[in-house]
Design a protein around this motif. Structure first.
Motif, PDB file in Angstrom:
ATOM      1  N   HIS A   1      17.336   8.508  11.222  1.00 28.41           N
ATOM      2  CA  HIS A   1      17.635   7.346  11.993  1.00 28.41           C
ATOM      3  C   HIS A   1      18.624   6.156  11.241  1.00 28.41           C
ATOM      4  O   HIS A   1      18.865   6.232   9.872  1.00 28.41           O
ATOM      5  N   SER A   2      19.149   5.381  11.889  1.00 28.99           N
ATOM      6  CA  SER A   2      20.049   4.461  11.593  1.00 28.99           C
ATOM      7  C   SER A   2      20.188   3.188  12.475  1.00 28.99           C
ATOM      8  O   SER A   2      19.309   3.536  13.244  1.00 28.99           O
ATOM      9  N   VAL A   3      21.022   2.271  12.250  1.00 31.94           N
ATOM     10  CA  VAL A   3      21.308   1.118  13.568  1.00 31.94           C
ATOM     11  C   VAL A   3      22.829   1.275  13.425  1.00 31.94           C
ATOM     12  O   VAL A   3      23.719   1.640  12.951  1.00 31.94           O
ATOM     13  N   VAL A   4      23.121   0.857  15.008  1.00 34.93           N
ATOM     14  CA  VAL A   4      24.436   0.794  15.459  1.00 34.93           C
ATOM     15  C   VAL A   4      24.619  -0.724  15.478  1.00 34.93           C
ATOM     16  O   VAL A   4      24.036  -1.195  16.396  1.00 34.93           O
ATOM     17  N   ARG A   5      25.497  -1.417  14.818  1.00 40.06           N
ATOM     18  CA  ARG A   5      25.750  -2.721  14.897  1.00 40.06           C
ATOM     19  C   ARG A   5      26.909  -3.210  15.614  1.00 40.06           C
ATOM     20  O   ARG A   5      27.920  -2.749  14.932  1.00 40.06           O
ATOM     21  N   PHE A   6      26.988  -4.050  16.507  1.00 40.56           N
ATOM     22  CA  PHE A   6      28.197  -4.565  17.189  1.00 40.56           C
ATOM     23  C   PHE A   6      27.994  -5.881  17.520  1.00 40.56           C
ATOM     24  O   PHE A   6      26.898  -6.265  18.082  1.00 40.56           O
ATOM     25  N   THR A   7      29.256  -6.513  17.982  1.00 41.98           N
ATOM     26  CA  THR A   7      29.100  -7.935  18.584  1.00 41.98           C
ATOM     27  C   THR A   7      29.757  -8.008  19.905  1.00 41.98           C
ATOM     28  O   THR A   7      31.065  -7.753  19.845  1.00 41.98           O
ATOM     29  N   PRO A   8      29.126  -7.906  20.875  1.00 36.57           N
ATOM     30  CA  PRO A   8      30.112  -7.843  22.381  1.00 36.57           C
ATOM     31  C   PRO A   8      30.811  -9.189  22.354  1.00 36.57           C
ATOM     32  O   PRO A   8      30.511 -10.239  21.822  1.00 36.57           O
ATOM     33  N   PRO A   9      31.801  -9.351  23.502  1.00 36.79           N
ATOM     34  CA  PRO A   9      32.485 -10.499  23.470  1.00 36.79           C
ATOM     35  C   PRO A   9      31.881 -11.353  23.874  1.00 36.79           C
ATOM     36  O   PRO A   9      31.005 -11.546  24.782  1.00 36.79           O
ATOM     37  N   GLY A  10      31.865 -12.653  23.291  1.00 38.03           N
ATOM     38  CA  GLY A  10      31.245 -13.846  23.670  1.00 38.03           C
ATOM     39  C   GLY A  10      29.451 -13.795  23.564  1.00 38.03           C
ATOM     40  O   GLY A  10      29.215 -14.729  23.850  1.00 38.03           O
ATOM     41  N   GLY A  11      29.431 -12.766  22.791  1.00 38.62           N
ATOM     42  CA  GLY A  11      27.697 -12.447  22.528  1.00 38.62           C
ATOM     43  C   GLY A  11      27.221 -12.751  21.194  1.00 38.62           C
ATOM     44  O   GLY A  11      28.067 -12.950  20.213  1.00 38.62           O
ATOM     45  N   ASP A  12      26.136 -12.816  21.148  1.00 37.13           N
ATOM     46  CA  ASP A  12      25.548 -12.419  19.719  1.00 37.13           C
ATOM     47  C   ASP A  12      25.498 -10.976  19.124  1.00 37.13           C
ATOM     48  O   ASP A  12      25.363  -9.903  20.043  1.00 37.13           O
ATOM     49  N   PRO A  13      25.161 -10.873  17.780  1.00 39.24           N
ATOM     50  CA  PRO A  13      25.466  -9.416  17.485  1.00 39.24           C
ATOM     51  C   PRO A  13      24.231  -8.640  17.870  1.00 39.24           C
ATOM     52  O   PRO A  13      22.974  -9.308  17.968  1.00 39.24           O
ATOM     53  N   ILE A  14      24.594  -7.488  18.138  1.00 39.47           N
ATOM     54  CA  ILE A  14      23.356  -6.657  18.719  1.00 39.47           C
ATOM     55  C   ILE A  14      23.145  -5.530  17.596  1.00 39.47           C
ATOM     56  O   ILE A  14      24.273  -4.937  17.037  1.00 39.47           O
ATOM     57  N   VAL A  15      21.924  -5.135  17.587  1.00 41.27           N
ATOM     58  CA  VAL A  15      21.533  -3.922  16.388  1.00 41.27           C
ATOM     59  C   VAL A  15      20.691  -2.987  17.259  1.00 41.27           C
ATOM     60  O   VAL A  15      19.520  -3.220  17.782  1.00 41.27           O
ATOM     61  N   LEU A  16      21.219  -1.798  17.608  1.00 42.10           N
ATOM     62  CA  LEU A  16      20.565  -0.622  18.295  1.00 42.10           C
ATOM     63  C   LEU A  16      19.978   0.334  17.225  1.00 42.10           C
ATOM     64  O   LEU A  16      20.769   0.918  16.444  1.00 42.10           O
TER      65      LEU A  16
END
Length: 366
Positions: free
Chosen positions: A132-147
């Motif tokens: 397990h791990s996390v995939v972290r990214f910030t979509p354009p114009g949005g808040d950071p997402i951690v999946l």
């Protein structure tokens, strides 16, 4: 893809629209002898100074086997149409195999799978069930997402977010009977027996390894310290297992070390894209920054870096033409985009190193 090809060999010679059988017989004899003398054609096949295999086929492991296929006369008549029924052509039938067809270069790629099911589990032995791990990214114009990601997709981002957030390089292994185990990594890049290295916690305190009977956590770094030196960790697909060593007492005050190992799981170590320069004109260079931990200029990554923008495959080339990129230093990929500052919107940028893709990233044009 491998192909087997079938050919009909015949000869044609006419004089005033009438066949000349004696010339046709001689031509067929030359052809049959040549195919008999050279039953296999590969990169080294020559007649005199002439290479037989076309230059576009050489260097691709092509070895064409020519096989004569006997055909009865009454069967050969079925190969000719009505225009030739006045004379059944003198023919020979051959099979040529194997011709290797390469796939077309990838121009578009789909998304990736973040989770794969695992349904069969052994019991009573040391066993790894999942990573397990996390995939972290910030979509354009949005808040950071951690999946959450399983199998793990660990990003080589040595800084990562501030606590208490889960870092990008965090790896968690779930299983059973893991107590006292050490992590074992496997990669074809490791010049070690079985391409494996053991991560010794005493030599790698920056890996922050914690072990319980059912869970092991670690922070994947850009190298593993060993007594003989440091082995670098590059983006790519790795195998991981757990090794446990035990001392068994023998008669006479002797002892023996017995080592057991769990099953192996695959996980990805990915690059991590952090920022990019503004987009100017079409084809103008745009440096894209990759987080510390990925040495893009290392010779081990030569030819193993792929870039896609808007789904289009960019070619690594020094020309500076649109849809090309260069590796400008250890932490920068410079692209020459196919769009300019007038193409407002969000353009997906995908970086793949040795088969491991960075978390989602967009080049934003205001």
């Amino acid at each position: 893809m491998a192909l087997s090809l079938f050919y009909v060999v015949t000869a044609h010679e006419y004089d005033d629209d009438k066949p000349v059988p004696i010339v046709e017989q001689r031509l067929m004899g030359y052809a049959l002898k040549a195919l008999h003398d050279y039953p296999i054609i590969d990169d080294d096949t020559k007649i005199g100074a002439v290479d037989i295999l076309h230059h576009e086929l050489r260097g691709n492991d092509n070895a064409l086997q020519i096989i004569y296929r006997p055909v009865a006369p009454e069967e050969s008549a079925t190969f000719w149409n009505g225009d030739d029924q006045r004379l059944i052509r003198f023919s020979a039938f051959y099979e040529v195999r194997v011709v290797l067809m390469k796939p077309e270069p990838v121009k578009h790629i789909p998304g990736y799978v973040l989770s794969v099911g695992n349904y069969i589990l052994p019991t009573g032995v040391m066993h790894l069930a999942s990573s397990h791990s996390v995939v972290r990214f910030t979509p354009p114009g949005g808040d950071p997402i951690v999946l959450p990601a399983s199998p793990a997709r660990v990003a080589l981002d040595l800084l990562g977010p501030p606590g208490p957030e889960l870092p990008n390089d965090h790896l968690a292994l779930h299983g059973s009977r893991l107590g006292g185990g050490r992590l074992v990594l496997r990669s074809p890049l490791f010049d070690t027996p079985n391409n494996q290295i053991v991560v010794d916690p005493a030599l790698n305190d920056d890996w922050d390894i914690h072990v319980t009977s059912t869970r092991i956590t670690a922070r994947v770094r850009d190298g593993v310290n060993e007594p003989s030196g440091t082995t670098p960790i590059f983006p790519g697909i790795y195998g991981i297992s757990v090794q446990v060593s035990s001392e068994i007492a023998l008669p006479g005050g002797l002892s023996k070390t017995v080592t057991s190992r769990s099953n192996e799981l695959a996980f990805a170590v990915t690059p991590f894209v952090t920022d990019n320069d503004p987009v100017e004109g079409v084809g103008d260079p745009v440096p894209v920054e990759v987080a510390a931990g990925t040495d893009l200029l290392n010779p081990a990554l030569a030819g193993q870096i792929e870039v896609y923008v808007d789904g289009f495959a960019y070619e690594q080339d020094v020309s500076g033409d649109p849809k090309t990129f260069q590796i400008t230093d250890n932490h920068h990929v410079t692209i020459h985009p196919h769009f300019g500052s007038g193409a407002t919107g969000n353009h997906p940028f995908r970086l793949i190193v040795r088969g491991a893709e960075a978390p989602p990233y967009w080049i934003e044009v205001a």
